[in-house]
Design an enzyme around this catalytic site. Structure first.
Site, PDB file in Angstrom:
ATOM      1  N   ASP A  24      37.418  40.168  45.172  1.00 10.48           N
ATOM      2  CA  ASP A  24      36.294  39.586  44.462  1.00 10.48           C
ATOM      3  C   ASP A  24      35.222  39.404  45.557  1.00 10.48           C
ATOM      4  O   ASP A  24      35.557  38.841  46.733  1.00 10.48           O
ATOM      5  CB  ASP A  24      36.594  38.376  43.717  1.00 10.48           C
ATOM      6  CG  ASP A  24      35.342  37.814  42.748  1.00 10.48           C
ATOM      7  OD1 ASP A  24      35.809  38.267  41.644  1.00 10.48           O
ATOM      8  OD2 ASP A  24      34.328  37.752  43.023  1.00 10.48           O
ATOM      9  N   HIS A  53      39.213  42.988  33.329  1.00  9.68           N
ATOM     10  CA  HIS A  53      39.598  42.422  34.699  1.00  9.68           C
ATOM     11  C   HIS A  53      40.563  41.504  34.460  1.00  9.68           C
ATOM     12  O   HIS A  53      40.212  40.421  33.949  1.00  9.68           O
ATOM     13  CB  HIS A  53      38.531  42.448  35.552  1.00  9.68           C
ATOM     14  CG  HIS A  53      37.484  41.552  35.270  1.00  9.68           C
ATOM     15  ND1 HIS A  53      36.355  41.994  34.228  1.00  9.68           N
ATOM     16  CD2 HIS A  53      37.230  40.399  35.730  1.00  9.68           C
ATOM     17  CE1 HIS A  53      35.537  40.868  34.097  1.00  9.68           C
ATOM     18  NE2 HIS A  53      35.938  40.133  34.892  1.00  9.68           N
ATOM     19  N   ILE A  54      41.436  41.368  35.385  1.00  9.13           N
ATOM     20  CA  ILE A  54      42.267  40.165  35.396  1.00  9.13           C
ATOM     21  C   ILE A  54      41.863  39.585  36.927  1.00  9.13           C
ATOM     22  O   ILE A  54      42.062  40.153  38.077  1.00  9.13           O
ATOM     23  CB  ILE A  54      43.954  40.467  35.438  1.00  9.13           C
ATOM     24  CG1 ILE A  54      44.172  41.174  34.253  1.00  9.13           C
ATOM     25  CG2 ILE A  54      44.605  39.198  35.795  1.00  9.13           C
ATOM     26  CD1 ILE A  54      45.755  41.439  34.313  1.00  9.13           C
ATOM     27  N   HIS A  55      41.597  38.468  37.001  1.00 10.86           N
ATOM     28  CA  HIS A  55      41.535  37.385  38.070  1.00 10.86           C
ATOM     29  C   HIS A  55      42.897  37.129  38.603  1.00 10.86           C
ATOM     30  O   HIS A  55      43.385  36.545  37.905  1.00 10.86           O
ATOM     31  CB  HIS A  55      40.746  36.299  37.963  1.00 10.86           C
ATOM     32  CG  HIS A  55      39.109  36.523  37.538  1.00 10.86           C
ATOM     33  ND1 HIS A  55      38.075  36.640  38.657  1.00 10.86           N
ATOM     34  CD2 HIS A  55      38.580  36.771  36.357  1.00 10.86           C
ATOM     35  CE1 HIS A  55      36.950  36.763  37.778  1.00 10.86           C
ATOM     36  NE2 HIS A  55      37.006  36.894  36.766  1.00 10.86           N
TER      37      HIS A  55
END
Ligand code: 5GP
Length: 113
Positions: free
Chosen positions: A30, A99-101
């Site tokens: 990120d 999206h997967i954080h």
């Protein structure tokens, strides 16, 4: 519709620090990390959000979760980590591409804000 920033990353139009990729997904750091380790796992297919996923995405969604775990392991998150999927406005989603954080490397508080 204009390309999302994540589609531009998939298409190689903007750079990203990619930590994993395969034919179905991509994981990259990120740009504005909220923990010592913070990466995103995204499908190559453009699914705007979990809310727009369907039964035909079942396998892909499972794959994304397993990739999240495998990359977390590779990143040394042996003491645990958190996965987050923000959905829609109230969920705080800012990029309309599912999206997967994955966040870790420090003790995370609960509940989130
Ligand atoms: P959301 O708020 O939609 O759940 O999360 C979007 C995430 O994408 C944010 O954590 C934000 O920092 C990250 N992000 C936005 N633009 C870029 C970019 O150009 N590159 C990378 N690597 N991350 C981005």
């Amino acid at each position: 519709m204009a390309k999302t920033v994540f589609k531009k990353i998939i298409d190689g139009e903007i750079p990203a620090n990619v930590v994993y990729e395969d034919d179905r997904c991509l994981a990259f750091l990120d740009v504005n990390p909220q923990a010592p380790i913070h990466f995103l796992v995204i499908p190559r297919t453009e699914i705007p959000s979990l809310a727009s996923a369907s039964d035909s995405d079942r396998e892909l969604l499972g794959h994304l979760l397993l990739v999240a775990h495998n990359v977390a392991k590779e990143q040394g998150l042996s003491d645990g980590y958190r996965t987050v999927i923000n959905i829609g406005e109230d969920g705080g989603q800012t990029v309309p591409h599912l999206h997967i954080h994955v966040l870790g490397g420090r003790r995370l508080s609960w509940p989130p804000g």
